[in-house]
Design a protein around this motif. Structure first.
Motif, mmCIF file in Angstrom:
data_model
loop_
_atom_site.group_PDB
_atom_site.id
_atom_site.type_symbol
_atom_site.label_atom_id
_atom_site.label_comp_id
_atom_site.label_asym_id
_atom_site.label_seq_id
_atom_site.Cartn_x
_atom_site.Cartn_y
_atom_site.Cartn_z
ATOM 1 N N ASP A 180 0.834 -1.204 0.000
ATOM 2 C CA ASP A 180 0.000 0.000 0.000
ATOM 3 C C ASP A 180 0.873 1.260 0.000
ATOM 4 O O ASP A 180 2.015 1.224 0.458
ATOM 5 C CB ASP A 180 -0.874 -0.018 1.263
ATOM 6 C CG ASP A 180 -2.156 0.801 1.111
ATOM 7 O OD1 ASP A 180 -2.294 1.517 0.110
ATOM 8 O OD2 ASP A 180 -3.001 0.711 2.014
ATOM 9 N N ASP A 181 0.324 2.360 -0.504
ATOM 10 C CA ASP A 181 1.005 3.665 -0.472
ATOM 11 C C ASP A 181 2.384 3.598 -1.112
ATOM 12 O O ASP A 181 3.327 4.254 -0.649
ATOM 13 C CB ASP A 181 1.147 4.185 0.968
ATOM 14 C CG ASP A 181 -0.174 4.255 1.691
ATOM 15 O OD1 ASP A 181 -1.200 4.426 1.018
ATOM 16 O OD2 ASP A 181 -0.188 4.128 2.927
ATOM 17 N N ASP A 203 0.679 5.250 -4.508
ATOM 18 C CA ASP A 203 0.148 6.252 -3.589
ATOM 19 C C ASP A 203 -0.496 7.423 -4.330
ATOM 20 O O ASP A 203 -0.055 7.823 -5.406
ATOM 21 C CB ASP A 203 1.260 6.783 -2.676
ATOM 22 C CG ASP A 203 0.667 7.609 -1.539
ATOM 23 O OD1 ASP A 203 0.034 7.011 -0.657
ATOM 24 O OD2 ASP A 203 0.801 8.853 -1.571
ATOM 25 N N GLU A 237 -4.385 4.633 -6.481
ATOM 26 C CA GLU A 237 -5.331 5.121 -5.474
ATOM 27 C C GLU A 237 -5.541 6.628 -5.610
ATOM 28 O O GLU A 237 -4.698 7.339 -6.134
ATOM 29 C CB GLU A 237 -4.925 4.851 -4.027
ATOM 30 C CG GLU A 237 -3.604 4.255 -3.698
ATOM 31 C CD GLU A 237 -3.376 4.235 -2.184
ATOM 32 O OE1 GLU A 237 -4.016 3.400 -1.543
ATOM 33 O OE2 GLU A 237 -2.568 5.016 -1.669
HETATM 34 MG MG MG Z 1 -2.979 3.836 0.340
#
Ligand code: MG
Ligand code: C2E
Ligand code: MG
Ligand code: MG
Length: 287
Positions: A180-181, A203, A237
């Motif tokens: 994630d990110d 991200d 995202e």
């Molecule tokens: Mg994220």
């Protein structure tokens, strides 16, 4: 402690500390009872295939409906849960909720909807974590392929050994894993090879203004190409505009998530949203 700081730093720090304390205490005191009081709620945000416009899954994002302070962001209460040693229970509670919801959606919608769940970095080396996840899935009779576990980049890299072990176990069980990110931590791209993730989430800071920012465009292109070379699926995202989506399609990104499609919504509203879009086989999520 404060004596070590310079006078200026001390003065900057003090007001923030004194002003934060009551709120912090209110959060800490309330959080333990929040789940039982029904104040925690899992919201869901759809993810869409860039090419086909079909639903690929949902990300579970937790909210705390505080009786006094209103709807609180996980950015505020997750660190509190980590601090008071409650995060493992909370993440398990989220997983339980997600499994129940998954079963219901398959009944109501007629097709299974894959769900991604965030896992706190504090839990990366928790003993028997994969077994616990497996048990919850089995208890609800949810196929492991219907679950994706998201781990934030910076977290994964500071506990590299534990993360590598966890990822291996999750893959063995059949659960998907996402970094994630991506891009906000300190990892070299090649470092990803060490980690057995199935998905890379770019991200949102790189997605912002993608259509007119040549630096972000070059970075996202490089990340997507590298991820594909390593066999990872890519998710962007924080996609907010048509122009960003168009650019992501051009770049070859696989999946998008963001306000352009939908904000994170309570389960019932997501159900209505998905119903209105038809089945993923016959309709598209986006226009
Ligand atoms: Mg994220
Ligand atoms: P994340 O996993 O990176 O989740 C994406 C965040 O981006 C979410 O913030 C989401 O609401 C927000 N977002 C989605 N689309 C857009 C967009 O188009 N523009 C902008 N500006 N933002 C967008 P949220 O819900 O506040 O969650 C913040 C973080 O809290 C999450 O970041 C995740 O790391 C953590 N978190 C949330 N729920 C849980 C949970 O149940 N357990 C754990 N351990 N962490 C959680
Ligand atoms: Mg996430
Ligand atoms: Mg995150």
């Amino acid at each position: 402690y404060a004596a070590k700081e310079s006078r200026n730093e001390y003065r900057l720090y003090m007001p923030k500390w004194t002003e934060k304390l009551p709120r912090q205490m209110m959060l800490e005191n309330g959080l333990r009872a929040a789940a039982e009081a029904g104040e925690l709620e899992v919201y869901y945000q759809p993810q869409m295939d860039c090419r086909t416009g079909r639903l690929t899954g949902l990300e579970a994002l937790t909210r705390w409906n505080h009786p006094v302070m209103g709807l609180l962001s996980p950015q505020e209460f997750i660190p509190v849960a980590e601090e008071i040693g409650m995060i493992a229970d909370m993440d398990e509670w989220v997983l339980e909720k997600v499994c129940m919801q998954h079963v219901r959606w398959e009944e109501v919608l007629g097709y299974p909807v894959k769900v991604a769940v965030n896992l706190s970095a504090r839990q990366l080396n928790r003993p028997h974590l994969p077994e616990r996840i497996q048990q919850i899935l089995q208890r609800h009779e949810v196929d492991p392929s219907q679950l994706e576990i998201e781990i934030t980049e910076s977290a994964g890299l500071t506990k590299a050994e534990a993360t590598i072990r966890l990822l291996k176990e999750l893959r063995r069980i059949g659960v998907g894993t996402a970094i994630d990110d991506f891009g906000t931590g300190h990892s070299a791209l090649a470092y990803l090879k060490k980690f057995d993730f199935s998905v890379l989430k770019i991200d949102k800071t790189f997605i912002r203004g993608l259509d007119h920012d040549p630096v972000n465009r070059a970075l996202v292109q490089a990340i997507v190409d590298m991820a594909h070379a390593l066999g990872l699926r890519t998710v962007a995202e924080g996609v907010e505009t048509e122009a960003e989506l168009a650019r992501l399609k051009q770049i070859g990104c696989d999946t998008v998530q963001g306000y352009l499609l939908s904000r994170p919504l309570p389960a019932r509203e997501i159900e209505a949203f998905l119903t209105s879009k038809g089945t993923p086989q016959y309709s598209t999520l986006h226009k």
